[in-house]
Design an enzyme around this catalytic site. Structure first.
Site, short mmCIF file in Angstrom:
data_model
loop_
_atom_site.label_atom_id
_atom_site.label_comp_id
_atom_site.label_asym_id
_atom_site.label_seq_id
_atom_site.Cartn_x
_atom_site.Cartn_y
_atom_site.Cartn_z
N ASP A 99 -11.17 2.87 3.88
CA ASP A 99 -11.28 0.96 3.84
C ASP A 99 -12.77 0.89 3.65
O ASP A 99 -13.06 -0.23 3.42
CB ASP A 99 -10.62 0.35 4.99
CG ASP A 99 -9.13 -0.04 4.74
OD1 ASP A 99 -9.10 -0.56 3.48
OD2 ASP A 99 -8.43 0.04 5.50
N GLN A 121 -4.26 -1.30 9.56
CA GLN A 121 -4.27 -2.52 9.04
C GLN A 121 -4.71 -3.74 10.06
O GLN A 121 -4.52 -3.54 11.11
CB GLN A 121 -2.75 -3.06 8.68
CG GLN A 121 -2.55 -4.45 8.10
CD GLN A 121 -3.16 -4.57 6.76
OE1 GLN A 121 -3.07 -3.32 5.92
NE2 GLN A 121 -3.80 -5.42 6.45
N LYS A 142 0.80 -1.22 -0.11
CA LYS A 142 0.01 0.04 -0.06
C LYS A 142 0.91 1.29 0.05
O LYS A 142 0.67 2.11 -0.67
CB LYS A 142 -1.06 0.19 1.21
CG LYS A 142 -1.96 -1.10 1.23
CD LYS A 142 -2.84 -1.62 2.34
CE LYS A 142 -3.54 -2.71 2.16
NZ LYS A 142 -4.35 -3.00 3.42
#
Ligand code: NAD
Length: 281
Positions: free
Chosen positions: A118, A95, A51
């Protein structure tokens, strides 16, 4: 048989996004993504690295916060509160999974919905449910973009999704229903999975079990999307599907790696730019 080349489409998308970043920079807006990693889980470290690399390729500023495994929930919350108000940060990514002693729901709910690229925050999930999305969840949106690119009909098709996680299966079932597919959402307790796989026009598997889908379980010309990412002892990645044998029967199939994974990251970058534009323009 056609390979659904996620790597190629993700590269195309990133080229377009790069132009968008350039346009924003001309207006003195520099998109920024904060990436928060707790602990040193090997797989999470690899995802975070991918990412951050994508940010770098596109000219998006990335702020890395790699915290030790024993960080307290309060410290993590404090960091997120700071990022929520930081004008240089437009997207915040924590994460997952987090260590067991940290309440994941509490952390997700602490992220400003406007920076929740997200699309995990309840407010954003609610908006998605109402078909008024602020962001699209990355993996499901990546899958839809891939199916669209290869002109795979969704409306009226029987689509079987295996795996009902909050990040893949559940939101994907909603998005495909909105596109008029007839969706079956299967999981570990599903009876007669083979009966369901054999009648599906499209199978999307997000389980994390190599060899789950074998050639005897699919019908001729089925479309296969394999979300599974299983790392063997040598670090080699495979999906949930017996690619070699199933690809001889399928009309279209995603490879692992090079299918859904790169698409997920491309959508994450797209969401970061959406957040930047929403906050700055
Ligand atoms: P998860 O790990 O939270 O849950 C797994 C799901 O699979 C559950 O709903 C469970 O009921 C179901 N399941 C387990 N065993 C089963 C079986 N034998 N038959 C049918 N269903 C079964 O799900 P997740 O977080 O969505 O991850 C699933 C897989 O997808 C993992 O391999 C993960 O690494 C991968 N993944 C990949 C991407 C990507 O971008 N490529 C993104 C997210 C997840």
């Amino acid at each position: 048989m056609v390979i659904l080349d996620g790597k190629k489409l993700a590269d195309e998308m990133k080229t377009e996004l790069k132009t968008e970043v350039f346009g924003l920079k001309e207006k003195n807006i520099l998109p920024g993504l904060a990436v928060v990693l707790v602990g040193d889980d090997e797989a999470s470290r690899i995802y975070v690295r991918h990412k951050e690399k994508a940010c770098h390729e596109l000219g998006i500023q990335s702020f890395s916060h790699h915290l030790l495994e024993n960080v307290s929930e309060k410290e993590l919350l404090n960091l997120i509160f700071k990022l929520n108000t930081d004008k240089k940060v437009h997207g915040i990514l924590v994460q997952l999974p987090l260590p067991k002693y940290i309440n994941e729901t509490k952390i997700i709910e602490s992220i400003s919905p406007e920076k929740d690229i997200d699309c995990f925050h309840p407010e954003n999930i609610g908006k998605l449910f109402l078909n008024e999305p602020r962001f699209l969840p990355c993996t499901p949106a990546g899958i839809l973009a891939l199916l669209k690119k290869y002109r795979i009909e969704i409306s009226g098709r029987d689509i079987l999704i295996i795996g009902k996680s909050n990040i893949v299966g559940k939101p994907l079932s909603l998005m495909l229903s909105n596109l008029n597919a007839t969706v079956t959402l299967a999981h570990i307790k599903t009876k007669n999975l083979k009966e369901k796989t054999l009648s599906a026009d499209i199978i999307i598997t997000a389980v994390g079990r190599p060899g789950l889908i074998t050639a005897d379980m699919v019908k001729q010309d089925v479309v296969i999307v394999d979300v599974g990412m299983n790392r063997d002892v040598n670090g080699k990645i495979s999906g949930d599907v017996d690619f070699e044998k199933v690809s001889k029967i399928a009309s279209h199939i995603t490879p692992v790696p090079g299918g859904v994974g790169p698409m997920t990251i491309a959508i994450l970058m797209k969401n970061t730019l959406t957040a930047t534009k929403n906050l700055c323009e």
